[in-house]
Scaffold this motif. Structure first.
Motif, short mmCIF file in Angstrom:
data_model
loop_
_atom_site.label_atom_id
_atom_site.label_comp_id
_atom_site.label_asym_id
_atom_site.label_seq_id
_atom_site.Cartn_x
_atom_site.Cartn_y
_atom_site.Cartn_z
N TYR A 45 0.87 -1.13 -0.12
CA TYR A 45 0.15 0.16 0.06
C TYR A 45 1.00 1.17 0.08
O TYR A 45 1.88 1.17 0.16
CB TYR A 45 -1.03 -0.03 1.01
N ALA A 46 0.32 2.31 -0.30
CA ALA A 46 1.02 3.69 -0.27
C ALA A 46 0.48 4.65 0.60
O ALA A 46 -0.52 4.60 1.00
CB ALA A 46 0.90 4.08 -1.60
N LYS A 47 1.45 5.39 1.12
CA LYS A 47 1.17 6.44 1.99
C LYS A 47 2.16 7.70 1.82
O LYS A 47 3.32 7.42 2.08
CB LYS A 47 0.97 5.96 3.63
N GLY A 48 1.69 8.88 1.51
CA GLY A 48 2.66 9.99 1.27
C GLY A 48 3.64 9.82 0.04
O GLY A 48 3.00 9.62 -0.88
N THR A 50 5.70 7.05 -0.14
CA THR A 50 6.23 5.99 0.38
C THR A 50 5.40 4.66 0.17
O THR A 50 4.17 4.52 0.40
CB THR A 50 6.49 5.61 1.83
N TYR A 52 4.53 0.50 0.96
CA TYR A 52 5.09 -0.25 1.98
C TYR A 52 4.72 -1.77 1.44
O TYR A 52 3.83 -1.93 0.94
CB TYR A 52 4.15 -0.08 3.18
N SER A 57 10.11 -0.96 2.99
CA SER A 57 9.39 0.21 2.19
C SER A 57 10.35 0.39 1.12
O SER A 57 11.52 0.47 1.07
CB SER A 57 9.19 1.29 3.30
N THR A 59 10.71 4.66 -0.68
CA THR A 59 10.28 5.76 -0.73
C THR A 59 11.05 6.73 -1.81
O THR A 59 11.91 6.67 -1.95
CB THR A 59 10.77 6.75 0.81
N LYS A 187 -5.38 2.56 -1.64
CA LYS A 187 -4.09 3.18 -1.35
C LYS A 187 -3.01 2.78 -2.19
O LYS A 187 -1.95 1.90 -1.60
CB LYS A 187 -3.81 2.83 0.45
N ASN A 188 -3.00 3.36 -3.36
CA ASN A 188 -1.92 2.95 -4.32
C ASN A 188 -1.76 4.13 -5.24
O ASN A 188 -1.20 3.87 -6.30
CB ASN A 188 -2.38 1.50 -5.16
#
Length: 209
Positions: A45-48, A50, A52, A57, A59, A187-188
């Motif tokens: 999944y992605a956040k910001g 980055t 994961y 992870s 980034t 979340k991608n």
């Protein structure tokens, strides 16, 4: 006598209703558990900025631009981190393909940016030392990363920019996935403004092979 039979019938009916209620409750619990299991099946999944995985992870720190044959390209400056208890290489930490998209200039359609260009094309053919050094850096992704450690490197391929206006969106694609639950579709997404691309700013001393 009739009253006794009537009471017995009511008691029997109540028992059946309780059994049905219990069965429905168990069915509901099973559905909840199943739904929870599906959510936990997501490996990526992605956040910001980055992406994961369960092993670590990746980034995307910045986009490094360059011009070749009158076209604009960019390289991904990335950091891989190993959060597992075993040594892992970058491909093990983040195995799906990183795809890049951009709305075309008039924003009428989304364009899949070509990511098959070698990052070493950043340098001209007469800069052979830098060209070879670049290949050493990108090849370092096959080196093992110790548990809890990170590696700052460059992705092997660069992307051809469609325009200098619209944002670039990155997402993961795992064509070898057994199920669609591998990557969280909600979340991608990692996004960069086109204006954030820094041209001709590559310093090979920033990276270790």
């Amino acid at each position: 006598m009739k009253r006794i039979i009537l009471l017995a019938g009511i008691a029997f009916s109540s028992t059946i209703l309780i059994g049905c209620s219990s069965k429905n409750t168990n069915s509901s619990d099973t559905q909840t558990t199943s739904s929870s299991t599906v959510k936990n099946n997501y490996k990526y999944y992605a956040k910001g900025k980055t992406f994961y995985s369960k092993k670590g992870s990746m980034t995307i720190n910045r986009l490094i631009g360059y011009t070749n044959d009158n076209n604009n390209y960019f390289i991904l400056d990335v950091t891989f981190k190993n959060t597992s208890k075993k040594s892992q290489d970058a491909a093990s930490i983040m195995s799906p393909n990183v795809e890049a998209y951009q709305l075309n200039k008039d924003q009428s359609q989304k364009v899949n940016l070509d990511g098959s260009n070698s990052a070493s094309d950043y340098y001209s053919s007469d800069q052979i030392d830098n060209y070879n050094r670049m290949n050493e850096i990108t090849n370092s992704q096959s080196n093992k990363i110790l548990p809890g450690k990170s590696v700052h490197t460059l992705m092997e391929f660069s992307y051809k920019l469609n325009n200098n206006t619209n944002a670039i969106t990155f997402s993961l694609n795992d064509p070898n996935a057994i199920s669609k639950e591998t990557i969280n579709p909600k979340k991608n997404k990692v996004t960069f403004d086109a204006s954030s691309i820094s041209y001709n700013s590559l310093n090979l001393n920033d990276y270790s092979d």
